[in-house]
Design a protein around this motif. Sequence first.
Motif, PDB file in Angstrom:
ATOM      1  N   ASP A   7       0.836  -1.190   0.000  1.00  0.00           N
ATOM      2  CA  ASP A   7       0.000   0.000   0.000  1.00  0.00           C
ATOM      3  C   ASP A   7       0.879   1.252   0.000  1.00  0.00           C
ATOM      4  O   ASP A   7       1.578   1.532   0.973  1.00  0.00           O
TER       5      ASP A   7
ATOM      6  N   GLU B 283       0.037   4.061   2.688  1.00  0.00           N
ATOM      7  CA  GLU B 283       0.448   3.609   4.021  1.00  0.00           C
ATOM      8  C   GLU B 283       1.960   3.733   4.190  1.00  0.00           C
ATOM      9  O   GLU B 283       2.451   4.192   5.214  1.00  0.00           O
ATOM     10  N   TRP B 284       2.701   3.322   3.163  1.00  0.00           N
ATOM     11  CA  TRP B 284       4.159   3.388   3.215  1.00  0.00           C
ATOM     12  C   TRP B 284       4.633   4.845   3.293  1.00  0.00           C
ATOM     13  O   TRP B 284       5.518   5.173   4.096  1.00  0.00           O
TER      14      TRP B 284
ATOM     15  N   GLU C  75       3.043   7.432   4.446  1.00  0.00           N
ATOM     16  CA  GLU C  75       2.717   7.932   5.786  1.00  0.00           C
ATOM     17  C   GLU C  75       3.725   7.425   6.818  1.00  0.00           C
ATOM     18  O   GLU C  75       4.211   8.188   7.652  1.00  0.00           O
ATOM     19  N   LYS C  76       4.028   6.134   6.749  1.00  0.00           N
ATOM     20  CA  LYS C  76       4.963   5.518   7.696  1.00  0.00           C
ATOM     21  C   LYS C  76       6.343   6.168   7.604  1.00  0.00           C
ATOM     22  O   LYS C  76       7.020   6.381   8.616  1.00  0.00           O
ATOM     23  N   GLU C  77       6.751   6.508   6.391  1.00  0.00           N
ATOM     24  CA  GLU C  77       8.059   7.137   6.166  1.00  0.00           C
ATOM     25  C   GLU C  77       8.013   8.651   6.344  1.00  0.00           C
ATOM     26  O   GLU C  77       9.016   9.331   6.149  1.00  0.00           O
ATOM     27  N   ASN C  78       6.827   9.179   6.705  1.00  0.00           N
ATOM     28  CA  ASN C  78       6.630  10.615   6.888  1.00  0.00           C
ATOM     29  C   ASN C  78       6.975  11.405   5.619  1.00  0.00           C
ATOM     30  O   ASN C  78       7.585  12.475   5.686  1.00  0.00           O
TER      31      ASN C  78
ATOM     32  N   ARG D  52       5.532  13.477   2.538  1.00  0.00           N
ATOM     33  CA  ARG D  52       4.331  14.234   2.167  1.00  0.00           C
ATOM     34  C   ARG D  52       4.392  14.751   0.749  1.00  0.00           C
ATOM     35  O   ARG D  52       3.418  15.283   0.238  1.00  0.00           O
TER      36      ARG D  52
END
Length: 112
Positions: free
Chosen positions: A20, A23-24, A26-29, A31
């Motif tokens: 996903d 999701e990835w 977001e997890k890695e911050n 933007r």
Amino acid sequence: MQPTISITKTVNSAFYGTPDLAEWLEKENIRQVVLCGIQTNMCVETTARMSGNLGFHTTVAFDACHTFSLKDADGKMVDAASLARISAINLARGDFARVTSTERILKELANR
């Protein structure tokens, strides 16, 4: 080392792939997303629209994209350059993404 990911997609958006992407990111911050690829008016445009809708700051490296001439609903051929230009207009005017050149993106990164 920069984080990397390889997405296997089965439809015209990288956000509907495995793993996903949203999701990835977001997890890695992460933007900010820069897109390029084939086909400008299909996969690139769809991924850019989704990216913008999901709240990512999205840029399309327009000169690093490609598309092909296609027939319209009346069977008339529409040339690839026109299709690409319309995609760029759709993305920029719809506030989905910023559309610019690879050179400009690289200059902006160098000036950070």
